[in-house]
Design a protein around this motif. Structure first.
Motif, PDB file in Angstrom:
ATOM      1  N   ASN A   1       0.850  -1.151  -0.125  1.00  0.00           N
ATOM      2  CA  ASN A   1       0.062  -0.009   0.061  1.00  0.00           C
ATOM      3  C   ASN A   1       0.904   1.368  -0.008  1.00  0.00           C
ATOM      4  O   ASN A   1       2.047   1.520   0.409  1.00  0.00           O
ATOM      5  CB  ASN A   1      -1.100  -0.029   1.160  1.00  0.00           C
ATOM      6  CG  ASN A   1      -0.253   0.017   2.444  1.00  0.00           C
ATOM      7  OD1 ASN A   1       0.962  -0.719   2.818  1.00  0.00           O
ATOM      8  ND2 ASN A   1      -0.586   0.878   3.371  1.00  0.00           N
ATOM      9  N   GLY A   2       0.187   2.235  -0.387  1.00  0.00           N
ATOM     10  CA  GLY A   2       1.059   3.672  -0.251  1.00  0.00           C
ATOM     11  C   GLY A   2       0.763   4.029   1.268  1.00  0.00           C
ATOM     12  O   GLY A   2      -0.359   3.917   1.777  1.00  0.00           O
ATOM     13  N   VAL A   3       1.909   4.366   2.006  1.00  0.00           N
ATOM     14  CA  VAL A   3       1.841   4.628   3.198  1.00  0.00           C
ATOM     15  C   VAL A   3       1.457   6.171   3.650  1.00  0.00           C
ATOM     16  O   VAL A   3       0.429   6.534   4.235  1.00  0.00           O
ATOM     17  CB  VAL A   3       3.047   4.177   3.830  1.00  0.00           C
ATOM     18  CG1 VAL A   3       2.912   4.602   5.327  1.00  0.00           C
ATOM     19  CG2 VAL A   3       3.250   2.709   3.714  1.00  0.00           C
ATOM     20  N   SER A   4       2.180   6.830   2.919  1.00  0.00           N
ATOM     21  CA  SER A   4       1.715   8.467   2.944  1.00  0.00           C
ATOM     22  C   SER A   4       1.791   9.205   1.610  1.00  0.00           C
ATOM     23  O   SER A   4       2.624   8.924   0.862  1.00  0.00           O
ATOM     24  CB  SER A   4       2.869   8.995   3.859  1.00  0.00           C
ATOM     25  OG  SER A   4       2.894  10.376   3.714  1.00  0.00           O
ATOM     26  N   ASP A   5       0.652   9.545   1.432  1.00  0.00           N
ATOM     27  CA  ASP A   5       0.452  10.268   0.061  1.00  0.00           C
ATOM     28  C   ASP A   5       0.646   9.146  -1.347  1.00  0.00           C
ATOM     29  O   ASP A   5       1.082   9.506  -2.260  1.00  0.00           O
ATOM     30  CB  ASP A   5       1.042  11.795  -0.188  1.00  0.00           C
ATOM     31  CG  ASP A   5       0.493  12.598   0.811  1.00  0.00           C
ATOM     32  OD1 ASP A   5      -0.569  12.680   0.783  1.00  0.00           O
ATOM     33  OD2 ASP A   5       1.645  13.447   1.206  1.00  0.00           O
ATOM     34  N   LYS A   6       0.012   8.023  -0.907  1.00  0.00           N
ATOM     35  CA  LYS A   6       0.241   7.113  -1.885  1.00  0.00           C
ATOM     36  C   LYS A   6       1.630   6.518  -2.284  1.00  0.00           C
ATOM     37  O   LYS A   6       1.809   5.655  -3.218  1.00  0.00           O
ATOM     38  CB  LYS A   6      -0.547   7.494  -3.285  1.00  0.00           C
ATOM     39  CG  LYS A   6      -2.099   7.502  -3.163  1.00  0.00           C
ATOM     40  CD  LYS A   6      -2.814   7.797  -4.487  1.00  0.00           C
ATOM     41  CE  LYS A   6      -4.382   7.746  -4.280  1.00  0.00           C
ATOM     42  NZ  LYS A   6      -4.967   6.450  -3.693  1.00  0.00           N
TER      43      LYS A   6
END
Length: 234
Positions: A80-85
């Motif tokens: 997954n994208g963790v911060s801002d994808k």
């Protein structure tokens, strides 16, 4: 590792509904209870039922051995994208904080962290899901949300689900915080994939809010909830 600080500048009246509490209560009804929870901080090995687990820190990442099978997290990235994808390398984590065994589902979940942490590094955790039958692994990351590893059953189909999160800093027109939740389900191969059906390419909901930085940054204001989920979150 990319971490972006989310600072909200909006100033509007609070929403009537506390969506953060609604989400928490809803997830509690869907959670799969683990067989064993092991708090691993400061330790280097354990045996959960018949499963022997050892781990050690390497130059970047961890070497984790489960029933004789060794996993190296150094070159892994999050699904997954963790911060801002943005997907992230798991090699930031150098310690295991908690391990959960799900014996009926033949899964083990690991919460990986950086220790000792400081600043925003204390708001990050990575999750490793290991399938005991196939040896397949799935990696996820979390930032500025609940860091504990959990599995769910959202569809009442006996297939374990994982709820991935992405934390955003968005402009509407000023910066606000939001967290998008996306459902992943265990595949026949043992890894986790974005859940979809003939009608939707993904199932998700998004929690938008403003943290009360001036007084208490755990207090959420101006909450909104946008849903593209399997059911209404009540």
């Amino acid at each position: 590792m990319l971490i972006i600080s989310c600072l909200s500048l909006i100033n509007k009246p609070s929403a009537d509904l506390p969506y953060s509490q609604k989400i928490k209560k809803y997830l509690a009804t869907k959670e799969i209870k683990p067989t064993i929870v092991f708090n691993a901080e400061g330790k280097r090995n354990t045996t959960l039922l018949t499963h022997k687990i050892t781990w050690k820190k390497v130059n970047k990442g961890l070497l984790i051995t489960i029933d004789g099978v060794t996993i190296n997290s150094s070159n892994e990235v999050t699904f997954n994208g963790v911060s801002d994808k943005t997907v992230e390398s798991v090699n930031f984590a150098n310690s295991i904080n908690q391990i959960k065994l799900y014996e009926p589902e033949s899964l083990i979940g690991f919460e990986l962290v950086f220790n000792p942490c400081n600043g925003l590094g204390c708001s990050v955790a990575y999750h490793l899901v290991y399938d005991l039958k196939t040896g397949r692994t799935s990696y996820f990351g979390r930032f500025r949300t609940d860091l504990e590893f959990n599995l769910y059953n959202f569809n009442s189909d006996s297939v374990p689900d994982y709820l991935a999160t992405t934390t955003f800093c968005e402009v509407h027109p000023r910066i606000i915080d939001s967290i998008e939740y996306i459902m992943y389900s265990k595949s026949a191969q043992g890894n986790f994939k974005v859940y979809k059906d003939g009608n939707q390419e993904k199932f998700w909901f998004k929690h938008i809010f403003h943290r009360d930085y001036a007084n208490d940054d755990t207090r959420l204001l101006n909450e909104e909830l946008i849903e593209g989920w399997t059911e209404k979150i009540k």
